[in-house]
Design a protein around this motif. Structure first.
Motif, PDB file in Angstrom:
ATOM      1  N   TYR A   3      24.973  -8.149  -0.595  1.00 24.15           N
ATOM      2  CA  TYR A   3      25.413  -7.506  -1.833  1.00 24.15           C
ATOM      3  C   TYR A   3      26.179  -8.486  -2.706  1.00 24.15           C
ATOM      4  O   TYR A   3      26.083  -8.441  -3.928  1.00 24.15           O
ATOM      5  N   GLU A   5      25.601 -11.670  -3.040  1.00 21.85           N
ATOM      6  CA  GLU A   5      24.612 -12.506  -3.733  1.00 21.85           C
ATOM      7  C   GLU A   5      23.992 -11.761  -4.914  1.00 21.85           C
ATOM      8  O   GLU A   5      23.698 -12.361  -5.940  1.00 21.85           O
ATOM      9  N   ARG A   6      23.810 -10.474  -4.787  1.00 17.83           N
ATOM     10  CA  ARG A   6      23.215  -9.682  -5.865  1.00 17.83           C
ATOM     11  C   ARG A   6      24.157  -9.528  -7.053  1.00 17.83           C
ATOM     12  O   ARG A   6      23.715  -9.286  -8.176  1.00 17.83           O
ATOM     13  N   ASN A   9      23.665 -11.502 -10.458  1.00 17.09           N
ATOM     14  CA  ASN A   9      22.590 -11.185 -11.400  1.00 17.09           C
ATOM     15  C   ASN A   9      23.178 -10.483 -12.623  1.00 17.09           C
ATOM     16  O   ASN A   9      24.278  -9.956 -12.587  1.00 17.09           O
ATOM     17  N   TYR A  11      23.320  -7.417 -15.149  1.00 16.75           N
ATOM     18  CA  TYR A  11      23.008  -5.995 -15.148  1.00 16.75           C
ATOM     19  C   TYR A  11      23.469  -5.386 -16.467  1.00 16.75           C
ATOM     20  O   TYR A  11      24.577  -5.683 -16.931  1.00 16.75           O
ATOM     21  N   LYS A  56      26.270  -3.761 -11.231  1.00 16.53           N
ATOM     22  CA  LYS A  56      27.159  -4.790 -10.703  1.00 16.53           C
ATOM     23  C   LYS A  56      28.417  -4.157 -10.109  1.00 16.53           C
ATOM     24  O   LYS A  56      28.857  -4.534  -9.022  1.00 16.53           O
ATOM     25  N   LEU A  59      27.536  -2.633  -6.805  1.00 14.49           N
ATOM     26  CA  LEU A  59      27.323  -3.667  -5.792  1.00 14.49           C
ATOM     27  C   LEU A  59      28.649  -4.265  -5.327  1.00 14.49           C
ATOM     28  O   LEU A  59      28.826  -4.532  -4.135  1.00 14.49           O
TER      29      LEU A  59
END
Length: 81
Positions: A3, A5-6, A9, A11, A56, A59
């Motif tokens: 999570y 690492e995500r 990104n 959003y 985000k 996450l």
């Protein structure tokens, strides 16, 4: 992919409680009931103030509940945003 690492990104922002709930529902099968309830509660509390969690934010919440990220790291992410 973890999570954390995500989180890096991009959003889009959420503009309603419904949008935030739809995002949370994407992760429902990956969460324990306790994790889901904690994020749902936070989502609803923020929505009372017209603040809506985007992907985000959700996450980050998951990563924190799973001890993948510390509060200090969360503050750094918030400062960078």
């Amino acid at each position: 992919m973890s999570y954390v690492e995500r989180i890096n990104n991009h959003y889009p922002d959420s503009f309603s409680k419904i949008q935030s709930l739809e995002i949370l529902e994407k992760y429902k099968n990956e969460l324990t009931a306790k994790e889901y309830d904690a994020i749902f509660s936070s989502l609803c509390s923020h929505a009372l103030e017209n603040m809506y969690l985007n992907e985000k934010d959700i996450l980050v919440s998951i990563a924190h509940l799973r001890h993948e990220i510390s509060l200090d790291e969360i503050v750094e992410i918030a400062k960078a945003s």
